[in-house]
Design a protein around this motif. Sequence first.
Motif, PDB file in Angstrom:
ATOM      1  N   TYR A  23       0.885  -1.179   0.000  1.00 57.08           N
ATOM      2  CA  TYR A  23       0.000   0.000   0.000  1.00 57.08           C
ATOM      3  C   TYR A  23       0.910   1.212   0.000  1.00 57.08           C
ATOM      4  N   THR A  26       4.054   1.068   2.014  1.00 61.35           N
ATOM      5  CA  THR A  26       3.977   0.062   3.079  1.00 61.35           C
ATOM      6  C   THR A  26       3.851  -1.336   2.495  1.00 61.35           C
ATOM      7  N   ALA A  28       2.584  -4.505   3.240  1.00 63.74           N
ATOM      8  CA  ALA A  28       1.717  -5.183   4.221  1.00 63.74           C
ATOM      9  C   ALA A  28       2.013  -6.683   4.224  1.00 63.74           C
ATOM     10  N   ALA A  47       1.871  -9.469  15.661  1.00 61.22           N
ATOM     11  CA  ALA A  47       1.736  -8.137  16.261  1.00 61.22           C
ATOM     12  C   ALA A  47       0.832  -7.268  15.394  1.00 61.22           C
ATOM     13  N   SER A  48       0.362  -6.193  15.969  1.00 61.42           N
ATOM     14  CA  SER A  48      -0.425  -5.218  15.234  1.00 61.42           C
ATOM     15  C   SER A  48       0.412  -4.681  14.059  1.00 61.42           C
ATOM     16  N   GLY A  49      -0.196  -4.647  12.876  1.00 58.86           N
ATOM     17  CA  GLY A  49       0.526  -4.163  11.702  1.00 58.86           C
ATOM     18  C   GLY A  49       1.339  -5.229  10.996  1.00 58.86           C
ATOM     19  N   SER A  50       1.282  -6.484  11.461  1.00 56.52           N
ATOM     20  CA  SER A  50       2.090  -7.531  10.839  1.00 56.52           C
ATOM     21  C   SER A  50       1.472  -8.050   9.539  1.00 56.52           C
ATOM     22  N   GLY A  51       0.235  -7.626   9.223  1.00 53.12           N
ATOM     23  CA  GLY A  51      -0.369  -8.004   7.944  1.00 53.12           C
ATOM     24  C   GLY A  51      -1.495  -9.021   8.051  1.00 53.12           C
ATOM     25  N   LYS A  52      -1.964  -9.295   9.267  1.00 52.94           N
ATOM     26  CA  LYS A  52      -2.990 -10.322   9.469  1.00 52.94           C
ATOM     27  C   LYS A  52      -4.266 -10.023   8.683  1.00 52.94           C
ATOM     28  N   SER A  53      -4.763  -8.789   8.832  1.00 56.54           N
ATOM     29  CA  SER A  53      -6.020  -8.450   8.154  1.00 56.54           C
ATOM     30  C   SER A  53      -5.843  -8.458   6.645  1.00 56.54           C
ATOM     31  N   THR A  54      -4.702  -7.972   6.177  1.00 52.57           N
ATOM     32  CA  THR A  54      -4.453  -7.967   4.733  1.00 52.57           C
ATOM     33  C   THR A  54      -4.450  -9.397   4.189  1.00 52.57           C
TER      34      THR A  54
HETATM   35  N1  LIG Z   1      -5.925  -0.028   2.943  1.00 57.42           N
HETATM   36  C1  LIG Z   1      -4.706   0.271   3.384  1.00 57.42           C
HETATM   37  N2  LIG Z   1      -4.069   1.389   2.994  1.00 57.42           N
HETATM   38  C2  LIG Z   1      -2.832   1.692   3.424  1.00 57.42           C
HETATM   39  N3  LIG Z   1      -2.117   0.935   4.278  1.00 57.42           N
HETATM   40  C3  LIG Z   1      -2.686  -0.202   4.715  1.00 57.42           C
HETATM   41  C4  LIG Z   1      -4.007  -0.585   4.306  1.00 57.42           C
HETATM   42  N4  LIG Z   1      -4.301  -1.762   4.907  1.00 57.42           N
HETATM   43  C5  LIG Z   1      -3.233  -2.087   5.662  1.00 57.42           C
HETATM   44  N5  LIG Z   1      -2.258  -1.156   5.540  1.00 57.42           N
HETATM   45  C6  LIG Z   1      -0.945  -1.205   6.211  1.00 57.42           C
HETATM   46  O1  LIG Z   1      -0.388  -2.492   6.032  1.00 57.42           O
HETATM   47  C7  LIG Z   1       0.215  -2.978   7.220  1.00 57.42           C
HETATM   48  C8  LIG Z   1      -0.464  -4.260   7.651  1.00 57.42           C
HETATM   49  O2  LIG Z   1      -1.787  -3.952   8.059  1.00 57.42           O
HETATM   50  P1  LIG Z   1      -2.832  -5.034   8.550  1.00 57.42           P
HETATM   51  O3  LIG Z   1      -2.939  -6.106   7.547  1.00 57.42           O
HETATM   52  O4  LIG Z   1      -4.081  -4.293   8.891  1.00 57.42           O
HETATM   53  O5  LIG Z   1      -2.129  -5.595   9.865  1.00 57.42           O
HETATM   54  P2  LIG Z   1      -2.764  -6.299  11.180  1.00 57.42           P
HETATM   55  O6  LIG Z   1      -4.141  -6.752  10.841  1.00 57.42           O
HETATM   56  O7  LIG Z   1      -1.822  -7.422  11.482  1.00 57.42           O
HETATM   57  O8  LIG Z   1      -2.745  -5.264  12.259  1.00 57.42           O
HETATM   58  C9  LIG Z   1       0.093  -1.856   8.227  1.00 57.42           C
HETATM   59  O9  LIG Z   1       1.297  -1.113   8.208  1.00 57.42           O
HETATM   60  C10 LIG Z   1      -1.069  -1.038   7.718  1.00 57.42           C
HETATM   61  O10 LIG Z   1      -0.946   0.300   8.110  1.00 57.42           O
END
Ligand SMILES: Nc1ncnc2c1ncn2[C@@H]1O[C@H](COP(=O)(O)OP(=O)(O)O)[C@@H](O)[C@H]1O
Lengths: 234, 177
Positions: A23, A26, A28, A47-54
Motif C-alpha cells: 500500500y 507500506t 503489508a 503483532a499489530s501491523g504484521s499483515g494479518k487483516s491484509t
Molecule cells: N488499505 C490500506 N491502505 C494503506 N495501508 C494499509 C491498508 N491496509 C493495511 N495497511 C498497512 O499495512 C500494514 C499491515 O496492516 P494489517 O494487515 O491491517 O495488519 P494487522 O491486521 O496485522 O494489524 C500496516 O502497516 C497497515 O498500516
Amino acid sequence: MRHTDTGDAAAPLLAASDLVKTYGGTEALRGASLDLRAGETVAVTGASGSGKSTLLHCLAGMVRPDSGTVRYAGERLEEAPERRLSELRRTDFGMVFQFGQLIPELTALDNVALPLMLGGSGRTEARERAGTWMERFGVWGQRELRPGQMSGGQAQRTALARALVTGPAVVFADEPTGALDSLASERVMTVLTQTVRESGTAVLLVTHDALVAAYADREVALRDGVTAPAGVGV
Amino acid sequence: MSTRHILLGLLASGPSHGYDLKRRHDERFPQARPLAYGQVYTTLQRLVRDGLAEVDGTGSDGGPERTAYRTTEAGARELARWAAEVAPPAPYVTNEIFTKVVVSALADGDPAAYLRDQRAAHLARMRELTAVKTAPGADLATVLSADYALNHLDADLRWMTTTAARLTTLTAEVDAT
Ligand SMILES: Nc1ncnc2c1ncn2[C@@H]1O[C@H](COP(=O)(O)OP(=O)(O)O)[C@@H](O)[C@H]1O
Ligand SMILES: [Mg+2]
C-alpha cells in the motif's frame, strides 16, 4: 448452497502462496503463505501491523495481492472477476469482524436473515432459518433488538449466526473477540468452535490473543508480512 | 534452577573464579536466591569431574590464592543443549524461561530459536487446556483450574513475544556488561 466442489479432503480448501501486497510505501505482505483444509480452524497471529487483516482480505477475495496466488477449491481467486468474488462471498464465505458488521437499522433477526434474502430466499423462510441459528448461538431472546441495544458479546454471536446462516465452507473472522471481555470472548469462541466442528466449516481466525488462538487447531504466525514456516511461532 | 548451566553460561564469556561467578550470578539474577560459595565450588568441581569445565590456572592478585575455571567444548555443547530445550509448559516455569534466555544471550546462543520452540510448546498446551475446559460436561473445578493455567501460560507467552521483539537490544545489553 455451496457452489463450489470442495474436492479432495487431503488438498487444502483454500491456499495462499507467496502473497505480496503493498500500500503506497507500506509492504503489508512480503511473502505470506497459508493452507486451510476443509473443516479446520487456523489462527493467524502476529503483532499489530504484521499483515494479518491484509492476509485475510486476500484469502477472502476482498483485496487483490500484487503477486502470489490464492486458490479456493482449485479456483484462482487473485485473477477471478469481481462478479465471481462477490458471488463467493455470498455463497461460500462468511465474514465476522471486530465491529460494525451488523446493520444498525435492522433488528438482530433481520440482520441474520439478510444474507439468505440476498441469496433469493423468501422473507418467511429466511427469518425461520435465521431464528434457528440465533437460538443455537444463544441470542434468540435478543431477536427484536437492534445491534446498538445488545451487549458486545450478543452482537458478536449475532454476527456469527449471520456469517454461518448460509452454510459457508469458510468463515473469515478478524479479531472477532477483540472488543469483548474474557467471559464474553470465551462464549463466542466456544459456540463458534462447537458449531463449525459440527458443520465441517473451515475458519480463518485472525487474533493477537493467544487465549483465542488456543481454540484453533493450529497457528500460523505472521511477522512483518511474512508467515513463519510450519510449527514456528512469532 | 540449574546452577550448573548458569555457571557454564557465565563461563562462556571467559575464565572466571568462584567468587567472581557468585558475584555475577547474584547481579544477573537478582530475583533468585544468592548462591552460597559452597554451592559454587561444589558445582565447579562437578563440572570439572564431568569434563564440562577445567581449571584455567591459579593466582592470588596479592590476595588469597584463587582458582580460575574455563568451559570446555563439551561444556559449551551441554549449555547449548540445555538452553534450547523446551521447558514443560506449566504455570511457574517463567523463571526457567527467563534464565534460559539470559544465559543463552550471555553465551552467544540462539535465544530467538529457543523462544519460538517454547512458544509452540506453550500454545500446544494452551490448546489442550482449552479443549479440556470447553468439553461438554466439564465441571467447575476443571474449568477453574484450566483457566488458571491458561492465564499463567498466556502471561508467559506475552513476555516471550515482547522478549523476542526486544532480543536484539537485550543481546546487545548483556554483551556490554
Ligand atoms: N488499505 C490500506 N491502505 C494503506 N495501508 C494499509 C491498508 N491496509 C493495511 N495497511 C498497512 O499495512 C500494514 C499491515 O496492516 P494489517 O494487515 O491491517 O495488519 P494487522 O491486521 O496485522 O494489524 C500496516 O502497516 C497497515 O498500516
Ligand atoms: Mg487487523
